[in-house]
Design a protein around this motif. Sequence first.
Motif, PDB file in Angstrom:
ATOM      1  N   PHE A 235       0.900  -1.211   0.006  1.00 41.07           N
ATOM      2  CA  PHE A 235       0.014  -0.129   0.030  1.00 41.07           C
ATOM      3  C   PHE A 235       0.781   1.386  -0.133  1.00 41.07           C
ATOM      4  CE2 PHE A 235      -2.319  -3.268   2.273  1.00 41.07           C
ATOM      5  CZ  PHE A 235      -3.394  -3.317   1.349  1.00 41.07           C
ATOM      6  N   VAL A 236       0.120   2.143  -0.578  1.00 42.72           N
ATOM      7  CA  VAL A 236       1.032   3.690  -0.310  1.00 42.72           C
ATOM      8  C   VAL A 236      -0.120   4.728   0.214  1.00 42.72           C
ATOM      9  CG1 VAL A 236       2.541   3.322  -2.455  1.00 42.72           C
ATOM     10  CG2 VAL A 236       0.441   4.383  -2.696  1.00 42.72           C
TER      11      VAL A 236
ATOM     12  N   GLY B  48       7.915   9.689  -2.349  1.00 45.02           N
ATOM     13  CA  GLY B  48       8.340  10.682  -3.436  1.00 45.02           C
ATOM     14  C   GLY B  48       8.123  10.594  -4.967  1.00 45.02           C
ATOM     15  N   ASP B  49       7.570   9.624  -5.134  1.00 37.74           N
ATOM     16  CA  ASP B  49       6.992   9.345  -6.716  1.00 37.74           C
ATOM     17  C   ASP B  49       5.841   9.831  -6.729  1.00 37.74           C
ATOM     18  OD1 ASP B  49       9.067   7.749  -7.806  1.00 37.74           O
ATOM     19  OD2 ASP B  49       8.327   5.997  -7.303  1.00 37.74           O
TER      20      ASP B  49
ATOM     21  N   LEU C 154       0.837  12.802  -4.689  1.00 37.49           N
ATOM     22  CA  LEU C 154       2.223  12.348  -4.188  1.00 37.49           C
ATOM     23  C   LEU C 154       2.424  11.305  -3.047  1.00 37.49           C
ATOM     24  CD1 LEU C 154       5.417  13.452  -4.213  1.00 37.49           C
ATOM     25  CD2 LEU C 154       4.426  14.940  -2.266  1.00 37.49           C
ATOM     26  N   ILE C 155       3.277  10.303  -3.453  1.00 34.81           N
ATOM     27  CA  ILE C 155       3.384   9.151  -2.445  1.00 34.81           C
ATOM     28  C   ILE C 155       4.210   9.636  -1.311  1.00 34.81           C
ATOM     29  CG2 ILE C 155       4.187   6.728  -2.261  1.00 34.81           C
ATOM     30  CD1 ILE C 155       3.392   6.266  -4.985  1.00 34.81           C
ATOM     31  N   VAL C 156       3.559   9.826  -0.107  1.00 33.07           N
ATOM     32  CA  VAL C 156       4.360  10.175   0.870  1.00 33.07           C
ATOM     33  C   VAL C 156       4.573   9.020   2.250  1.00 33.07           C
ATOM     34  CG1 VAL C 156       3.406  12.604   0.584  1.00 33.07           C
ATOM     35  CG2 VAL C 156       2.352  10.887   1.993  1.00 33.07           C
ATOM     36  N   GLY C 157       4.013   8.072   1.922  1.00 31.36           N
ATOM     37  CA  GLY C 157       4.274   6.812   2.812  1.00 31.36           C
ATOM     38  C   GLY C 157       3.741   5.351   2.278  1.00 31.36           C
TER      39      GLY C 157
END
Length: 675
Positions: free
Chosen positions: A6-7, A32-33, A47-50
């Motif tokens: 998961f993101v 960061g992707d 924005l992927i932050v986790g």
Amino acid sequence: MPSPRFVSVALDIPLLPPLTYKVMEGTSPKIGDRCVVPIGNRSAVGLIVGVSNQTDIAEEKQKSYIRLLNETEALGDSWLKLTKFASDYYQHSWGEVAIAALPPFFRSKPGPKYEQSLERLRKPFKFKKTSQAVPALQLNNEQTAAVETLAASSGFRTFVLHGVTGSGKTEVYLRMMERVFSVNPQAQVLFLVPEINLTPQLQERVRSHFPDRSMATLHSGLANGERARAWLAAHEKRVQILIGTRMAIFADMPDLDLIIVDEEHDLSYKAGDGIRYSARDLAVKLAQLRGIAVVLGSATPSLETWSRVKSGRYHLLTLSKRAVQGAKLPTLSVVNPKNQKLVKGLCSEVIDAISETLQKNEQVIIFLNRRGYAPVLTCPSCGWLSKCPHCSTYAVYHKFHAKLICHHCGWSMPVYSRCPDCGNVDLQPMGAGTQRIEETLEELWPQARILRIDRDTTQRKNAAKLAFDAVHAGDVDILVGTQMVAKGHDFQKVSLVVVLNIDAQLVSANPRSEERAFANLMQVAGRAGRFGLPARMIVQSRFGDRELFAALAEQNYCRYADSLLAIRKAENTVPFVCQALLLADDVKIDKVLEFLSQALRLGEDILAAQVNQQVVIYDPIPMAVMKVADKERGQLLVEASSRGAMGLFLKQWYRVLSEIRSSVHWTMDVDPIDV
Ligand code: ADP
Ligand code: ZN
Ligand code: ZN
């Protein structure tokens, strides 16, 4: 490394915390992707932050992202931390800050030719070869000391380079950069400037000092493609020196080793709408996150910065005299227009001084902080005034376009040939703006070559550069203009500076108005006498006995700043307290005030529950210019004794405010520049 399952994805939506999405099969996302996700019945770039391997979301409700965007390197750790910090500090969701910080190309959903576009963006910059290398200057002792102090420091440190105008601050920045490159040849440097239009000279100096290093600029005047290109080049380390305006603080520079903020006191570092961030303050934060040095330079540092110098948090580097041999600061006289006969608004001393200067073939700057022909048009027979129909202000008379233009909302109309109320044909301009002064100068000195520089004359691309080039080339005898003529330029032949109409700023109800007038005056004084010509400055003012003129005469910023700080401390106001504004607008002022009263009650409830005495909320008031573009505007001021207390309170308050049912539009301004 196995892909996470998961993101969490930050989206440009108010109040929305990052949302969880399933990882699409065959992709390996990194923090960061960017990715395209379904949201409601649409899709958007997030924005992927986790990343994680588990979620509380029920299996049937889990959704996957639609496309992973990882053709470029992921955004860096300090960039993520900076945007997270800004989102907490300025009270916006992480996604609102982070996505808005990206150039439009990277925050929009990719089109069909995304990959080709990326390749085009990666085409190397073509640089104009510089004319020739400029021989290196021999630094004076103070300049050397400044550079050495920076070179000897390591890790995070905030330096304030305080130097009188013409003291060679730019030269110091260049040598500091040189030192950084000598330690780390790959290093990147971020150089923030207030307004790119005013710095072609600076760009050329940087270029010729570092002919072999790649440089790019980033500012709002760039077309989307150019902006994406400069941003990507910095992100991919193909550019080492990035010169930019406030938006450039959100460039991601993986090898960033030094940040310079020139003219750190300039108000343009603070965003006036959207997320109201201060690029200067974020520069200090970014330096802290990266463990590097940041240099805040100015001849007139902001009081916020100066108070931190005094408390020892920032390290002061001083350049106390002009760098060019024999260059002197202008001598000041203040003439009172009150008890004398004026010729078209000018005192006789001013007229004589201009004539003398022109006779010697030297240049004159006339500084007047008001564009247009006259701030208001009036009917002498019935008292009619040119009010803007949409704002609580007057529309300015622009004679050359024969228009009335509102500088607040942009409304304009052809100027009336007769009074709309009584039919009188003899309408009169009241007061003077730059256009009217230009006309006066043309009448009084018909032989002189006169150039006006203000926002109206410099709208076209390159217009400002061409105009300033003409001054540098000696093709102009009298330069008349607004703040634009005061900033940064290294003029060779200016030996007289005349300031008109500064009094409007000195009688303003805004307590910060005088301090800004002082900064403007110091700046414009700094344009004269830079290359050894004896120079004068004449200010037409009724307030010649004010402390600010004494300090100006000595070019003594420290004395003035210290006296202001003492007053602020006694009054327990900024920069000794933190402020935030809740701003609201609507077509009806009643609704605005009702919303703000409700906000006040809710805020007081929060404070009462916490027995919190560090935060105070004041009563709602209409804003100084109450109506703009048909919207009535009001505000609520919050003060806190520390940033920490402010942050905690605002977070809770924001949550309850967003539950108020009201159509009123509202926003928060943390560390406002005007209250
Ligand atoms: P500031 O940014 O402080 O206004 P600049 O860096 O533009 O000042 O320098 C003002 C002028 O002084 C420039 O013409 C610059 O070339 C010159 N200058 C700077 N340092 C020296 C020096 N050490 N010796 C001689 N001239 C200098
Ligand atoms: Zn009339
Ligand atoms: Zn208006």
